[in-house]
Design a protein around this motif. Structure first.
Motif, PDB file in Angstrom:
ATOM      1  N   VAL A 197     -14.850  15.676  -6.735  1.00  0.00           N
ATOM      2  CA  VAL A 197     -14.725  14.493  -7.600  1.00  0.00           C
ATOM      3  C   VAL A 197     -14.446  13.276  -6.727  1.00  0.00           C
ATOM      4  CG1 VAL A 197     -13.316  13.395  -9.389  1.00  0.00           C
ATOM      5  CG2 VAL A 197     -13.940  15.814  -9.603  1.00  0.00           C
ATOM      6  N   VAL A 198     -15.169  12.198  -6.979  1.00  0.00           N
ATOM      7  CA  VAL A 198     -14.915  10.925  -6.299  1.00  0.00           C
ATOM      8  C   VAL A 198     -13.960  10.101  -7.151  1.00  0.00           C
ATOM      9  CG1 VAL A 198     -15.932   8.688  -5.722  1.00  0.00           C
ATOM     10  CG2 VAL A 198     -17.025  10.768  -4.962  1.00  0.00           C
ATOM     11  N   VAL A 199     -12.945   9.546  -6.493  1.00  0.00           N
ATOM     12  CA  VAL A 199     -11.980   8.699  -7.190  1.00  0.00           C
ATOM     13  C   VAL A 199     -11.964   7.326  -6.534  1.00  0.00           C
ATOM     14  CG1 VAL A 199     -10.543  10.647  -7.861  1.00  0.00           C
ATOM     15  CG2 VAL A 199     -10.056   9.450  -5.728  1.00  0.00           C
ATOM     16  N   ARG A 200     -11.477   6.338  -7.281  1.00  0.00           N
ATOM     17  CA  ARG A 200     -11.341   5.003  -6.704  1.00  0.00           C
ATOM     18  C   ARG A 200     -10.301   5.017  -5.607  1.00  0.00           C
ATOM     19  NH1 ARG A 200     -11.569   0.980 -12.007  1.00  0.00           N
ATOM     20  NH2 ARG A 200     -13.742   1.443 -12.562  1.00  0.00           N
ATOM     21  N   SER A 201     -10.485   4.143  -4.636  1.00  0.00           N
ATOM     22  CA  SER A 201      -9.635   4.170  -3.450  1.00  0.00           C
ATOM     23  C   SER A 201      -8.162   3.984  -3.764  1.00  0.00           C
ATOM     24  CB  SER A 201     -10.093   3.095  -2.457  1.00  0.00           C
ATOM     25  OG  SER A 201     -10.072   1.824  -3.070  1.00  0.00           O
ATOM     26  N   ARG A 202      -7.843   3.283  -4.843  1.00  0.00           N
ATOM     27  CA  ARG A 202      -6.423   3.064  -5.141  1.00  0.00           C
ATOM     28  C   ARG A 202      -5.777   4.273  -5.824  1.00  0.00           C
ATOM     29  NH1 ARG A 202      -8.892  -0.424  -8.950  1.00  0.00           N
ATOM     30  NH2 ARG A 202      -8.651   0.236 -11.123  1.00  0.00           N
ATOM     31  N   SER A 203      -6.578   5.242  -6.207  1.00  0.00           N
ATOM     32  CA  SER A 203      -6.055   6.456  -6.837  1.00  0.00           C
ATOM     33  C   SER A 203      -5.765   7.500  -5.765  1.00  0.00           C
ATOM     34  CB  SER A 203      -7.085   6.995  -7.836  1.00  0.00           C
ATOM     35  OG  SER A 203      -6.612   8.175  -8.436  1.00  0.00           O
ATOM     36  N   HIS A 204      -4.649   8.205  -5.920  1.00  0.00           N
ATOM     37  CA  HIS A 204      -4.262   9.174  -4.886  1.00  0.00           C
ATOM     38  C   HIS A 204      -3.879  10.522  -5.490  1.00  0.00           C
ATOM     39  CE1 HIS A 204      -4.288   6.073  -1.781  1.00  0.00           C
ATOM     40  NE2 HIS A 204      -3.649   5.293  -2.633  1.00  0.00           N
ATOM     41  N   PRO A 205      -4.764  11.154  -6.249  1.00  0.00           N
ATOM     42  CA  PRO A 205      -4.439  12.492  -6.754  1.00  0.00           C
ATOM     43  C   PRO A 205      -4.417  13.497  -5.616  1.00  0.00           C
ATOM     44  CG  PRO A 205      -6.715  11.960  -7.240  1.00  0.00           C
ATOM     45  CD  PRO A 205      -6.106  10.718  -6.685  1.00  0.00           C
ATOM     46  N   ARG A 206      -3.608  14.512  -5.778  1.00  0.00           N
ATOM     47  CA  ARG A 206      -3.466  15.541  -4.735  1.00  0.00           C
ATOM     48  C   ARG A 206      -4.547  16.610  -4.895  1.00  0.00           C
ATOM     49  NH1 ARG A 206      -0.873  20.331  -5.039  1.00  0.00           N
ATOM     50  NH2 ARG A 206       0.128  19.765  -7.021  1.00  0.00           N
ATOM     51  N   ASP A 207      -5.187  16.981  -3.767  1.00  0.00           N
ATOM     52  CA  ASP A 207      -6.147  18.080  -3.789  1.00  0.00           C
ATOM     53  C   ASP A 207      -5.453  19.362  -4.215  1.00  0.00           C
ATOM     54  OD1 ASP A 207      -8.110  16.399  -2.930  1.00  0.00           O
ATOM     55  OD2 ASP A 207      -8.277  17.240  -0.917  1.00  0.00           O
ATOM     56  N   ARG A 208      -6.184  20.210  -4.892  1.00  0.00           N
ATOM     57  CA  ARG A 208      -5.685  21.528  -5.279  1.00  0.00           C
ATOM     58  C   ARG A 208      -6.695  22.575  -4.861  1.00  0.00           C
ATOM     59  NH1 ARG A 208      -3.551  17.694  -8.336  1.00  0.00           N
ATOM     60  NH2 ARG A 208      -1.515  18.003  -9.321  1.00  0.00           N
ATOM     61  N   GLU A 209      -6.315  23.836  -5.026  1.00  0.00           N
ATOM     62  CA  GLU A 209      -7.211  24.922  -4.607  1.00  0.00           C
ATOM     63  C   GLU A 209      -8.560  24.837  -5.314  1.00  0.00           C
ATOM     64  OE1 GLU A 209      -7.289  29.817  -4.671  1.00  0.00           O
ATOM     65  OE2 GLU A 209      -5.459  28.727  -5.190  1.00  0.00           O
ATOM     66  N   TRP A 210      -8.562  24.314  -6.523  1.00  0.00           N
ATOM     67  CA  TRP A 210      -9.775  24.313  -7.330  1.00  0.00           C
ATOM     68  C   TRP A 210     -10.492  22.971  -7.376  1.00  0.00           C
ATOM     69  CZ3 TRP A 210      -9.044  21.040 -11.558  1.00  0.00           C
ATOM     70  CH2 TRP A 210      -7.712  20.742 -11.876  1.00  0.00           C
ATOM     71  N   VAL A 211      -9.938  21.938  -6.723  1.00  0.00           N
ATOM     72  CA  VAL A 211     -10.600  20.632  -6.744  1.00  0.00           C
ATOM     73  C   VAL A 211     -10.310  19.860  -5.462  1.00  0.00           C
ATOM     74  CG1 VAL A 211      -8.651  19.588  -8.009  1.00  0.00           C
ATOM     75  CG2 VAL A 211     -10.896  18.463  -8.017  1.00  0.00           C
ATOM     76  N   CYS A 212     -11.360  19.196  -4.948  1.00  0.00           N
ATOM     77  CA  CYS A 212     -11.225  18.288  -3.805  1.00  0.00           C
ATOM     78  C   CYS A 212     -11.546  16.878  -4.280  1.00  0.00           C
ATOM     79  CB  CYS A 212     -12.199  18.677  -2.699  1.00  0.00           C
ATOM     80  SG  CYS A 212     -11.867  20.262  -1.922  1.00  0.00           S
ATOM     81  N   PHE A 213     -10.631  15.959  -4.005  1.00  0.00           N
ATOM     82  CA  PHE A 213     -10.843  14.564  -4.379  1.00  0.00           C
ATOM     83  C   PHE A 213     -11.335  13.783  -3.164  1.00  0.00           C
ATOM     84  CE2 PHE A 213      -7.699  15.956  -7.556  1.00  0.00           C
ATOM     85  CZ  PHE A 213      -8.365  15.572  -8.716  1.00  0.00           C
ATOM     86  N   HIS A 214     -12.382  13.003  -3.356  1.00  0.00           N
ATOM     87  CA  HIS A 214     -12.971  12.212  -2.278  1.00  0.00           C
ATOM     88  C   HIS A 214     -12.710  10.745  -2.578  1.00  0.00           C
ATOM     89  CE1 HIS A 214     -15.341  15.731  -0.856  1.00  0.00           C
ATOM     90  NE2 HIS A 214     -15.289  16.048  -2.135  1.00  0.00           N
ATOM     91  N   ARG A 215     -12.054  10.082  -1.654  1.00  0.00           N
ATOM     92  CA  ARG A 215     -11.746   8.665  -1.824  1.00  0.00           C
ATOM     93  C   ARG A 215     -12.752   7.861  -1.027  1.00  0.00           C
ATOM     94  NH1 ARG A 215      -7.917  12.066  -1.427  1.00  0.00           N
ATOM     95  NH2 ARG A 215      -6.213  12.147  -2.946  1.00  0.00           N
ATOM     96  N   LYS A 216     -13.741   7.322  -1.707  1.00  0.00           N
ATOM     97  CA  LYS A 216     -14.784   6.581  -0.997  1.00  0.00           C
ATOM     98  C   LYS A 216     -15.411   5.546  -1.907  1.00  0.00           C
ATOM     99  CE  LYS A 216     -17.298  10.046   0.173  1.00  0.00           C
ATOM    100  NZ  LYS A 216     -18.373  10.663   0.891  1.00  0.00           N
ATOM    101  N   ASP A 217     -15.996   4.566  -1.266  1.00  0.00           N
ATOM    102  CA  ASP A 217     -16.752   3.555  -1.995  1.00  0.00           C
ATOM    103  C   ASP A 217     -18.072   4.187  -2.428  1.00  0.00           C
ATOM    104  OD1 ASP A 217     -18.060   1.375  -2.943  1.00  0.00           O
ATOM    105  OD2 ASP A 217     -18.033   0.231  -1.078  1.00  0.00           O
ATOM    106  N   LEU A 218     -18.411   4.053  -3.689  1.00  0.00           N
ATOM    107  CA  LEU A 218     -19.650   4.644  -4.176  1.00  0.00           C
ATOM    108  C   LEU A 218     -20.886   3.960  -3.600  1.00  0.00           C
ATOM    109  CD1 LEU A 218     -18.831   5.324  -7.932  1.00  0.00           C
ATOM    110  CD2 LEU A 218     -19.012   6.974  -6.064  1.00  0.00           C
ATOM    111  N   GLY A 219     -20.716   2.787  -3.024  1.00  0.00           N
ATOM    112  CA  GLY A 219     -21.848   2.112  -2.409  1.00  0.00           C
ATOM    113  C   GLY A 219     -22.973   1.900  -3.400  1.00  0.00           C
ATOM    114  N   GLY A 220     -24.171   2.283  -2.993  1.00  0.00           N
ATOM    115  CA  GLY A 220     -25.323   2.108  -3.873  1.00  0.00           C
ATOM    116  C   GLY A 220     -25.608   3.302  -4.753  1.00  0.00           C
ATOM    117  N   ARG A 221     -24.686   4.255  -4.806  1.00  0.00           N
ATOM    118  CA  ARG A 221     -24.922   5.439  -5.631  1.00  0.00           C
ATOM    119  C   ARG A 221     -25.019   5.072  -7.103  1.00  0.00           C
ATOM    120  NH1 ARG A 221     -21.558   7.008  -1.548  1.00  0.00           N
ATOM    121  NH2 ARG A 221     -22.003   8.990  -0.482  1.00  0.00           N
ATOM    122  N   LYS A 222     -25.968   5.695  -7.768  1.00  0.00           N
ATOM    123  CA  LYS A 222     -26.116   5.473  -9.203  1.00  0.00           C
ATOM    124  C   LYS A 222     -25.224   6.439  -9.951  1.00  0.00           C
ATOM    125  CE  LYS A 222     -29.551   5.354 -12.922  1.00  0.00           C
ATOM    126  NZ  LYS A 222     -30.985   5.546 -13.286  1.00  0.00           N
TER     127      LYS A 222
END
Length: 309
Positions: free
Chosen positions: A109-134
């Motif tokens: 899951v991609v999250v906004r850079s100001r969000s800081h959820p903790r990774d868990r065994e079942w989910v990895c959070f990616h903090r990145k600018d979506l750039g030109g992604r649709k």
């Protein structure tokens, strides 16, 4: 005179349990239940803990619950809530939502850079600018569009799996090589950029990842003439993966699970009676021992020696 055995104001007792139907009602559409909503139904913290122990509920966070056992979809809904506003399914998870690949864990899951959820065994959070992604916010769950998700997913794959993914989505006409190449050229970072660019630019006629691997690891580094791809044997009408017609040599690139050994042997015998030789190469032949495979095709030393020879 009021009876001393009855209270003037009745005391509201906490419920001892909640039915599955009530839980399903609380879970609404995405299967996630907030602890606050459970409290409003009169379920105490102790009862909630007991329901978790009895695997009626699954505790995702101190504030979020789900029906147990939680499905992949319920976990994703919980992950998106944890990610906050703007969180979207990303990479392999987005691809699975598009019907490409398995619905596996961990989720991405991609999250906004100001969000800081903790990774868990079942989910990895990616903090990145979506750039030109649709992003497709109107689809539930929220996800990144297919073309961008294909390129994102390459970072989670080895080179062979990356080639297989590109082959699949273009063969199934889910997208085109030109659209994917446009995304590759636009981005600063792309996993396996060299091989991805090559296959998207000159992959015409290569109908499988194994055919591509044969071309770039066996044929080209060893100076072999390009085989005629998807060659139809005139006498039998059989289409081989490739051939060297002047030498009456057929090349079959076999993914074992798609082939019947007895049928293959019968076919090879028919072609042998007509003067055709047949080579059958697997992933191991093309990827792990390409030099030996090139020598066999050449009938001795290949015309050129690669650095690994």
């Amino acid at each position: 005179m009021a009876s001393s055995g009855s209270p003037r104001h009745p005391v509201r007792m906490a419920k001892s349990r909640i039915t599955r139907a009530e839980l399903a009602e609380l879970a609404a559409e995405d299967g996630v239940i907030t602890v606050e909503s459970v409290r409003k139904r009169g379920i105490t913290r102790d009862i909630q803990r007991r329901m978790v122990r009895e695997e009626v509920l699954r505790q995702f966070t101190p504030a979020l619950l789900g029906l147990a056992p939680p499905t992949w979809e319920v976990r994703l809904a919980a992950a998106l809530r944890l990610g906050g506003d703007g969180a979207v399914a990303y990479g392999p998870t987005a691809l699975a939502l598009h019907g490409v690949g398995e619905r596996e864990l961990p989720l991405h899951v991609v999250v906004r850079s100001r969000s800081h959820p903790r990774d868990r065994e079942w989910v990895c959070f990616h903090r990145k600018d979506l750039g030109g992604r649709k992003v497709l916010p109107n689809l539930a769950p929220r996800r990144i569009a297919l073309d961008d998700s294909v390129i994102d997913a390459l970072a989670h794959l080895d080179e062979i799996a990356a080639i297989a993914l590109l082959t699949r989505v273009t063969q199934e006409r889910r997208t085109t090589a030109a659209r994917l190449l446009e995304i590759v050229n636009r981005r600063r970072r792309v996993a396996h950029r060299e091989v991805v660019t090559r296959i998207l630019r000159d992959g015409a006629g290569l109908e499988s990842a194994l055919e591509y691997t044969y071309a770039v690891r066996v044929e080209r580094p060893h100076g072999l003439e390009p085989m005629v791809r998807q060659y139809v044997v005139p006498e039998t009408g059989h289409r081989a993966d490739g051939a060297y017609p002047a030498r009456r040599q057929l090349i079959h690139l076999d993914g074992a699970r798609y082939h019947d050994a007895d049928a293959d042997r019968d076919l090879d015998n028919r072609h042998a009676a007509l003067g055709y030789g047949s080579f059958r190469f697997t992933w191991s032949d093309c990827w792990s021992t390409p030099c030996r495979t090139a020598s066999r095709v050449a009938g001795g030393e290949p015309p050129a020696r690669c650095p690994a020879c």
